[in-house]
Design an enzyme around this catalytic site. Structure first.
Site, PDB file in Angstrom:
ATOM      1  N   LYS A  71       0.874  -1.172   0.000  1.00  0.00           N
ATOM      2  CA  LYS A  71       0.000   0.000   0.000  1.00  0.00           C
ATOM      3  C   LYS A  71       0.908   1.217   0.000  1.00  0.00           C
ATOM      4  O   LYS A  71       1.513   1.568   1.006  1.00  0.00           O
ATOM      5  CB  LYS A  71      -0.912  -0.009   1.232  1.00  0.00           C
ATOM      6  CG  LYS A  71      -1.515   1.341   1.543  1.00  0.00           C
ATOM      7  CD  LYS A  71      -3.006   1.303   1.587  1.00  0.00           C
ATOM      8  CE  LYS A  71      -3.630   2.691   1.749  1.00  0.00           C
ATOM      9  NZ  LYS A  71      -3.111   3.717   0.838  1.00  0.00           N
ATOM     10  N   ARG A 127      -7.369  11.334  -7.759  1.00  0.00           N
ATOM     11  CA  ARG A 127      -8.722  11.043  -7.276  1.00  0.00           C
ATOM     12  C   ARG A 127      -9.412  12.353  -7.008  1.00  0.00           C
ATOM     13  O   ARG A 127      -8.794  13.311  -6.585  1.00  0.00           O
ATOM     14  CB  ARG A 127      -8.631  10.277  -5.956  1.00  0.00           C
ATOM     15  CG  ARG A 127      -9.103   8.884  -6.048  1.00  0.00           C
ATOM     16  CD  ARG A 127      -9.040   8.285  -4.687  1.00  0.00           C
ATOM     17  NE  ARG A 127     -10.155   8.774  -3.876  1.00  0.00           N
ATOM     18  CZ  ARG A 127     -10.213   8.632  -2.573  1.00  0.00           C
ATOM     19  NH1 ARG A 127      -9.223   8.060  -1.936  1.00  0.00           N
ATOM     20  NH2 ARG A 127     -11.256   9.062  -1.911  1.00  0.00           N
TER      21      ARG A 127
END
Ligand SMILES: [Zn+2]
Lengths: 332, 532
Positions: free
Chosen positions: B233, B253
């Site tokens: 991650k 995003r």
């Protein structure tokens, strides 16, 4: 006969021939604290709690004739015996206890019952007649604990760090700013940026030994500094001025008791409100009336009608003490 | 309903359309389909029929707060909004978190509708019970629902636009689907956001991102290790590279165009064939590992980076998904196939665009061990993605999990309590927490903030009933209650028996769900503190 009456210059004690927080120059003024709507220049003699002297000098000038008195110290003015007692409002704030003609009156000034790491806690004083502030005198005003509000402020600050925008928190320059810095110092050690109007006041608190977060004046930052993710404290008067332009896309918060009600926040155009007040909330007002044992209560500041009626229905003699002085929401 | 209450609060906070849109998209991405359906329905202007008259609500507030009716009227006149007045006045008489139902919006709507089947007297009693058990923001929204007036200041158009962006559909199509007698249900919402086969792809725009949920169960509960793909991650910026016929674009995003900021990535992207969309992470990178996020931050802040900055903060895009190739939408295909295509596509890509490596540990235990090394790798933990999953917009629980090494929180056991002063006098509000060291609990932190009033009262009651020993004002309590603590840092310290000192600990939440035996071990903190 009333020990204290309302006059054109403000609250007046005939027995001691002095005023309390007068809004015109008078021969002798006893001051409850250093907020601008309580401490005005021009009087010939001032008496105030020693803890607040530095703040009063910042407000009234270094040459103002101010005499400090320790909390609880009794002194005579005319035929009145007077003493000052902690009000828990801001550093050096005091209630005024007056004893004359076999009666005791207490003028609370502004006060709160919640703990505050920046000043001595409110001390209940027994009296026959209580002259109390009533700024937030409705049961919708019940303060959440300050440490929880500090956690909310920290969570908002963290969100601004993630979104890479400045967090500008408006709050009153005297009292509220220092209380926020002290509450936050229990949760973090990140530095905070200050509007110029706050720097000297924060210094005065620091000199009084109040532990607070490290601070830097905004004006020290180089031109074009990016304040993304930084917390900036500013007085409410700074909102909407060119000074704010340097904080591009900032989230704008306001810390005040008024933020308890959505309408207040929305009308003022803040993104976020934090409920933090240096005044007594509804339970605090009732507790103070109860603790004083007073047979008569006079309420001043704010819209005290509901409070007065509620006290009367509970069997306490109460009245609103009207003044022609239109108080703003300036220090709430 | 907490999520919906937060959405309401976000609308309340902001007058900016962009902020409202962002809040709507955040909420849509996280909401369960049934809750989303009701939320959309209510936001688009639907009302629940009223179950309590205003006078009954005022009565309820008066009784809850122990106030005369006239004073409630005074408050109403001051506040201006009935739901808000009642929310402010009602006293939390039932400080029992177990009683506070953690139900979603759809559940609440069902409850409210069911109220109509009981008589008015019972209704008021039930509603009072709800209100007294809920937190302030949820309480307010519930009252808004009950009074039938959920005016939030968003237009239907904005709701449509948010759904359209969330689902990657043209707004006209969403409006069309929402028209007429749209009745809210999970199925209806899924149909509302289903991909549109006939729509032409807009080649410069990103695809709605698929988001991961935090893993909140033991990893073994995910089943067979073989069904999952594991990666690091990364602690960078989630982004998509859109390579169209006319050029290449980089999107973060939230549909923020990053163009110009990362010229080396855009240049590398133009070397790929057109008709490609990559999903991945933008990272500051040197040699074979990532640089701290702050480095990347410097690049984000600069729209046209100079040569010095480019040299000081080199960046790299690590791709982990391929959403479009040869202008063909691959999102419905299983991740297994998309990954295989991705690896072929990037086989000879320039170094600025790399492949996020797959972690090959054979079993969950192996992955768990790798996760422990995350800090040394400069990453936040692991990502687990179901190999047969399609790529779906928003946060759909079950396919993508983040298994983060969240360094600055621990679950600790309450061992000592002390009464507070001032307003909280008499209540135990100063707590000492311990972690496991072999078989013993060693105190590591004192914290006094983070619980709400109701929890403090409840914990105080528990403390009094479970005191083992008293030393003056301090009580040692049975080591039973577990709390999640957050802190700002950990350091080695010879002055503490535990050998470490935590900075600014605070309570995040009471872990009713966790037995003391499962609280964290001291090693966890020692590892974070690092050093010898
Ligand atoms: Zn004041």
């Amino acid at each position: 006969m009333a020990l204290i009456e309302m006059t054109a210059a403000g609250l007046y004690c005939r027995a001691g021939d002095f005023h309390i927080d007068p809004w015109r120059p008078v021969p002798c003024a006893v001051l409850t604290h250093a907020h601008a709507d309580h401490a005005r220049a021009g009087s010939a003699r001032y008496i105030a709690a020693s803890e607040g002297l530095e703040l009063l000098r910042l407000r009234l000038g270094s040459l103002a004739p101010i005499e400090g008195r320790a909390y609880g110290e009794r002194f005579d003015l005319g035929s009145a015996r007077v003493s000052l007692h902690p009000a828990g409002h801001i550093l050096g704030s005091a209630q005024v206890r007056i004893e004359a003609d076999g009666e005791v009156w207490v003028v609370t000034g502004d006060y709160k019952r919640d703990p505050d790491p920046t000043c001595a806690p409110f001390e209940p004083v027994r009296c026959d007649v209580l002259v109390t502030e009533a700024t937030f005198a409705l049961p919708v005003y019940r303060w959440p604990p300050a440490e929880r509000v500090a956690l909310e402020v920290l969570a908002w600050w963290d969100a601004c760090v993630r979104e890479r925008i400045p967090a500008v928190l408006c709050c009153y320059a005297l009292g509220k700013a220092q209380r926020l810095l002290a509450e936050l110092a229990r949760l973090t050690d990140r530095p905070v940026h200050l509007h110029g109007a706050m720097a000297a006041l924060v210094d005065a608190y620091r000199q009084a030994g109040v532990p607070m977060l490290p601070t830097r004046p905004v004006s020290d930052a180089p031109r074009g500094r990016d304040f993304a993710g930084e917390l900036i404290l500013a007085p409410p008067s700074a909102a909407g001025t060119p000074w704010m332009r340097r904080f591009r896309d900032a989230s704008l918060g306001f810390a005040s008791g008024w933020m308890q009600v959505r309408g207040h926040r929305r009308r003022r155009g803040y993104d976020l409100g934090f409920v933090l007040s240096d005044h007594a909330d509804w339970p605090g007002l009732l507790a103070t009336v109860h603790d004083s044992g007073a047979r008569r209560v006079l309420a001043m500041h704010g819209d005290a009608d509901a409070f007065v009626r509620h006290l009367r229905e509970s069997g306490i003699d109460a009245a609103a003490l009207r003044s022609d002085f239109a108080r703003d929401e300036g220090s709430a | 309903m907490r999520a919906f209450a937060e959405l309401y609060a976000a609308f309340d906070r902001s007058t900016a359309t962009s902020a409202k849109l962002a809040a709507l998209r955040r909420w849509l991405a996280a909401a369960d389909s049934g809750d989303a359906a009701w939320g959309v329905h209510l936001l688009a202007g639907a009302r629940l029929s009223r179950v309590l008259a205003p006078a009954q609500l005022k009565r309820l507030a008066a009784e809850s707060a122990g106030l005369p009716d006239w004073l409630v009227d005074e408050c109403h006149a001051h506040v201006g909004d009935l739901a808000e007045t009642v929310a402010l006045l009602a006293v939390a008489a039932n400080p029992d978190p177990d009683h506070a139902p953690a139900a979603g919006l759809a559940d609440w709507v069902r409850r409210i509708v069911r109220l109509r089947t009981v008589d008015e007297h019972q209704r008021a009693a039930i509603v009072r019970g709800w209100i007294e058990a809920l937190g302030p923001s949820e309480r307010f929204v519930l009252l808004k629902l009950l009074t039938g007036a959920l005016r939030v200041g968003v237009s239907r158009g904005l709701v449509v636009r948010a759904i359209a962006e969330h689902a990657g559909l043209p707004p006209a199509r969403v409006a069309e689907r929402l028209a007429g007698d749209w009745s809210p249900s999970a199925a209806a919402f899924d149909a509302l956001v289903a991909p549109d086969e006939t729509a032409a792809a807009d080649t410069a725009r990103p695809v709605p991102f698929c988001l991961a949920s935090g893993l909140d169960q033991p990893v073994e509960a995910l089943g067979e290790r073989d069904a999952w793909l594991a990666e690091w991650k990364w602690d960078g910026i989630r982004a998509q590279i859109v390579r169209g016929t006319a050029g290449a674009w980089l999107w973060s995003r939230g549909d923020e165009a990053l163009d110009g900021r990362f010229p080396e990535i855009e240049q590398a992207a133009r070397a790929m064939p057109p008709g490609v969309v990559l999903d991945g992470e933008l990272l500051a990178w040197r040699g074979d590992g990532p640089l701290p996020f702050a480095r990347l931050q410097r690049r984000v802040n600069r729209r046209r980076p100079g040569a010095t900055l480019l040299a000081e903060c080199p960046v790299r895009f690590l791709a982990y998904d391929l959403l479009r190739e040869h202008d063909r939408d691959l999102r419905a295909q299983p991740l297994r196939d998309r990954r295989a295509r991705l690896e072929r596509l990037l086989a000879d890509a320039p170094p600025a665009i790399g492949l996020s490596p797959i972690l090959a540990a054979e079993d969950w235990a192996g992955l768990r061990a790798l996760r422990e090394t995350a800090r040394a790798h400069g990453v936040e933990g692991l990502m687990l993605k179901r190999l047969d999953s399609s790529y779906r917009p928003g946060r759909r629980r079950g396919d993508w999990w983040k298994w983060k090494l969240d360094p600055l929180t621990v679950d600790a056991v309450l061992v000592y309590a002390q009464a507070g002063r001032g307003r909280r006098a008499g209540l135990h509000t100063d707590y000492t927490f311990a972690l496991w060291d072999r078989d013993a609990l060693l105190p590591v932190a004192k914290a006094y903030s983070g619980l709400d009033d109701a929890e403090i009262v409840r914990l105080d009651r528990w403390i009094r009933a479970h005191t083992v020993e008293r030393f003056g004002p301090v009580r040692r309590v049975e080591p039973v209650q577990v709390f999640e603590l957050a802190f700002e840092g950990v350091q080695r310290s010879s002055r503490h028996r535990s050998g470490i000192a935590v900075r600014f600990p605070r309570i995040l939440r009471w872990r009713h769900d966790k037995p003391a035996a499962e609280a964290d071990r001291l090693e966890t903190l020692r590892a974070i503190a690092g050093g010898g």
